[in-house]
Design an enzyme around this catalytic site. Sequence first.
Site, mmCIF file in Angstrom:
data_model
loop_
_atom_site.group_PDB
_atom_site.id
_atom_site.type_symbol
_atom_site.label_atom_id
_atom_site.label_comp_id
_atom_site.label_asym_id
_atom_site.label_seq_id
_atom_site.Cartn_x
_atom_site.Cartn_y
_atom_site.Cartn_z
ATOM 1 N N GLY A 181 10.057 3.299 -5.740
ATOM 2 C CA GLY A 181 9.298 3.380 -4.495
ATOM 3 C C GLY A 181 7.885 3.896 -4.651
ATOM 4 N N SER A 182 7.009 3.482 -3.779
ATOM 5 C CA SER A 182 5.629 3.949 -3.780
ATOM 6 C C SER A 182 4.886 3.289 -2.636
ATOM 7 C CB SER A 182 4.942 3.667 -5.113
ATOM 8 O OG SER A 182 3.727 4.368 -5.171
ATOM 9 N N ARG A 183 3.756 2.618 -2.949
ATOM 10 C CA ARG A 183 2.906 2.082 -1.894
ATOM 11 C C ARG A 183 2.163 0.855 -2.412
ATOM 12 N NH1 ARG A 183 -1.760 5.745 1.052
ATOM 13 N NH2 ARG A 183 -3.333 4.118 1.282
ATOM 14 N N ILE B 274 0.549 0.874 -6.219
ATOM 15 C CA ILE B 274 0.149 2.266 -6.401
ATOM 16 C C ILE B 274 1.374 3.118 -6.718
ATOM 17 C CG2 ILE B 274 -0.961 4.266 -5.318
ATOM 18 C CD1 ILE B 274 -2.354 2.246 -3.437
ATOM 19 N N MET C 240 6.716 2.214 0.411
ATOM 20 C CA MET C 240 8.042 1.829 -0.067
ATOM 21 C C MET C 240 8.858 3.098 -0.317
ATOM 22 S SD MET C 240 6.669 -0.860 -2.926
ATOM 23 C CE MET C 240 8.319 -1.218 -3.548
#
Length: 219
Positions: free
Chosen positions: A187-189, A157, A99
């Site tokens: 944002g991230s994953r 995550i 993301m």
Amino acid sequence: MKLHREGYTIMTATAIVLIFINLGLNYLLPEGHWGVGLTLVASIVLFILVVQFFRVPKRLAYQSEKQVVAPCDGKVVVIEEVVETEYFKGPRRQISIFMSPLNVHINWNPISGVIQYFKYHPGLYLVAWHPKSSTENERTTVVIRNHVGVDILFRQIAGAAARRIRWYVKEGDQVEQSTEMGFIKFGSRVDIFVPLDAAIKVNLQDKTVGSVTVLAELK
């Protein structure tokens, strides 16, 4: 545009800080100074960027007993067979979605069912594409069991900038596919683990639409 409740505090604090900065420069700098206009423009752009992090899109809920939908917007960066060691303790197919700060940050339930397992893990803040971010970063692990007993695991995550994970589920909850389960700020994953015999419906670098894009079809 509808805005997510997770952003109210950040948006308000950002607006207050920017207002004080601009008022202060108006007081300190001479009238018509170029720095006043430049700061105002930069402040407006920054505030728009912060606001767009928390936008809530209008989406039709996707409902399918056989299909696993994307729990977030983003880009598919991993599709591989791995050994999942926390819950399954065996081989699974992992699909990872990155993301970016420009994506919608809401997370959705990938299937309908009952939350069999939930755990929050404090941890590091490695960049989201780091190979160890899935096991060493701050994260949650959620397992949903569908009506025929198939378990789907997914993880929120945190990354280097995303240090605020929110979740709205707990063990024993009955959840519906494509409904909101959490939020990752900035944002991230998200990693999803499906059975090896599931038919993968996406490719690397594909863009996903959370709650809509079909990632896999279960046997």
